[in-house]
Design a protein around this motif. Structure first.
Motif, PDB file in Angstrom:
ATOM      1  N   GLN A  73       0.748  -1.019   0.038  1.00 36.92           N
ATOM      2  CA  GLN A  73       0.061   0.065  -0.061  1.00 36.92           C
ATOM      3  C   GLN A  73       0.927   1.246   0.107  1.00 36.92           C
ATOM      4  O   GLN A  73       2.074   1.221   0.146  1.00 36.92           O
ATOM      5  CB  GLN A  73      -0.778   0.017   1.121  1.00 36.92           C
ATOM      6  CG  GLN A  73      -1.750  -1.215   1.295  1.00 36.92           C
ATOM      7  CD  GLN A  73      -2.652  -1.270   2.525  1.00 36.92           C
ATOM      8  OE1 GLN A  73      -3.603  -0.299   2.656  1.00 36.92           O
ATOM      9  NE2 GLN A  73      -2.511  -2.232   3.463  1.00 36.92           N
ATOM     10  N   GLY A  78      -4.728   1.970  -4.905  1.00 37.95           N
ATOM     11  CA  GLY A  78      -4.645   1.598  -3.617  1.00 37.95           C
ATOM     12  C   GLY A  78      -3.787   0.273  -3.398  1.00 37.95           C
ATOM     13  O   GLY A  78      -3.231  -0.158  -2.346  1.00 37.95           O
ATOM     14  N   VAL A  79      -3.115  -0.201  -4.652  1.00 35.93           N
ATOM     15  CA  VAL A  79      -2.098  -1.167  -4.734  1.00 35.93           C
ATOM     16  C   VAL A  79      -0.781  -0.666  -5.258  1.00 35.93           C
ATOM     17  O   VAL A  79      -0.995  -0.133  -6.310  1.00 35.93           O
ATOM     18  CB  VAL A  79      -2.705  -2.411  -5.296  1.00 35.93           C
ATOM     19  CG1 VAL A  79      -1.708  -3.545  -5.106  1.00 35.93           C
ATOM     20  CG2 VAL A  79      -4.061  -2.810  -4.898  1.00 35.93           C
ATOM     21  N   PRO A 123      -4.131  -4.716   0.760  1.00 37.69           N
ATOM     22  CA  PRO A 123      -5.253  -4.075  -0.180  1.00 37.69           C
ATOM     23  C   PRO A 123      -5.855  -5.172  -1.104  1.00 37.69           C
ATOM     24  O   PRO A 123      -5.668  -5.423  -2.077  1.00 37.69           O
ATOM     25  CB  PRO A 123      -4.667  -3.175  -1.098  1.00 37.69           C
ATOM     26  CG  PRO A 123      -3.140  -3.503  -1.150  1.00 37.69           C
ATOM     27  CD  PRO A 123      -2.768  -4.264  -0.036  1.00 37.69           C
TER      28      PRO A 123
END
Length: 361
Positions: free
Chosen positions: A73, A202-203, A240
């Motif tokens: 993350q 988010g990744v 995530p």
């Protein structure tokens, strides 16, 4: 639903086949009765998702067995700080090639924790080219050499892998990873945010050569140590998970399309359509990037008369050609055409550009 062509620089367009699969599985993943968003990251269902995502990414990139694949993350931004903590002593020097905005952001962050030598820079020409490697001024004992393989704002892309000269080569591939084949074995580490070519925001993915792990400074926070995640299969804490799931679907989609060699051919064709539209406009449109270093992923262009910018963008939106406004720091237009942008989108934009130039030229 109205068909649009989304030229956003990120978060960016995703393959419609992947989105439809996400939609179909949203409430019930493979008969589990759970959404991926609900399931335990320690359970067998997510364990399968994570294992398949890593295996498919390894296949796509041909990642050697002595590299760890980490799903993290914090995006590329957090890794700017992780780099010196993990790979450079406090009194060491690191070499950077500065080719634009994201290089500058990384340099600013790394310089808080290590000495930075700018081995080469294209700032003298407003970051419009990649400096000739023969001119780079490298440090004698650099801890690593860093570059950004594609600058999204300036539309500058490396068409070669720099020689590392025995120094770990680290690359921010956030905006062109999976767009072409790459020899991972030439790098100490590759890292990338997912939101251009791999999945939702988010990744972040890091691909780290194993011999570089375990050498972090003693003061390195646990969550900033790559070994923390390598030792725990990317699951030291809750990962995530939904983003990893979607990225995994993207990997399967790319494999089904023929892999990265097939994607490279498609990306070349798409980029050629738009660059041809610019170059054939007799100066109505202009691309500021040096011809040899033009990006296949992000195509910036300006109009000869900037007073027409707002009108151009309004007309584009009427034709469902979205997110074409250039970055606020440079203005003009920018078409981001990552893997999931179909050829038809580039053709539609090129046709509109020709029509607009004919009306206003």
């Amino acid at each position: 639903m109205t068909q649009v062509f989304n030229f956003s620089s990120g978060p960016a367009v995703l393959p419609p086949e992947v989105l439809r699969q996400v939609q179909a599985e949203l409430l019930d993943w493979h008969g589990s009765g759970m959404s991926v968003m609900e399931m335990s990251h320690r359970g067998p269902e997510f364990g399968q998702i994570l294992a398949e995502a890593e295996a498919d990414l390894r296949t796509l990139l041909g990642i050697p067995s002595n590299y760890k694949v980490l799903f993290l993350q914090g995006g590329a931004h957090l890794q700017f700080a992780m780099l010196p903590f993990n790979f450079a002593a406090a009194d060491s020097t690191v070499d950077f090639v500065n080719t634009g905005h994201w290089s500058k952001v990384a340099i600013k962050e790394v310089s808080r924790y290590a000495k930075v030598n700018i081995a080469a820079s294209s700032e003298d020409k407003n970051f419009s080219y990649v400096p000739d490697e023969a001119t780079w001024q490298r440090s004698k004992d650099a801890a690593f050499l860093h570059y950004c393989s594609n600058e999204t704002i300036g539309g500058v892309e490396f068409n070669f892998i720099p020689q590392s000269n025995g120094v770990p080569l680290i690359c921010d591939m956030s905006s062109n990873i999976l767009s072409r084949p790459v020899d991972v074995s030439q790098f100490g580490m590759i890292y990338a945010g997912a939101q251009k070519n791999m999945g939702p925001s988010g990744v972040a993915v890091s691909i780290v050569r194993e011999d570089l792990l375990g050498k972090a400074r003693s003061e390195t926070p646990t969550m900033l140590n790559y070994k923390t995640f390598a030792d725990n299969g990317s699951m030291y804490n809750t990962p995530p998970s939904f983003g990893i799931y979607v990225a995994g679907l993207v990997y399967k989609h790319l494999l089904a399309q023929g892999g990265l060699a097939a994607m490279e051919a498609k990306n070349i064709e798409k980029a050629n359509v738009l660059y041809a539209a610019i170059d054939a406009s007799n100066g109505f449109y202009h691309c500021p990037t040096a011809l040899a270093d033009r990006s296949r992923m992000n195509i910036p262009f300006t109009l000869a008369d900037s007073q027409l910018d707002a009108q151009f963008l309004a007309g584009a939106e009427e034709r469902h050609l979205l997110q074409l406004k250039g970055h606020r720091s440079v203005g003009g237009m920018r078409a981001s055409i990552y893997n999931a942008m179909p050829l038809a989108g580039c053709q539609a934009l090129a046709a509109y550009m020709a029509e607009f130039a004919q009306q206003h030229g």
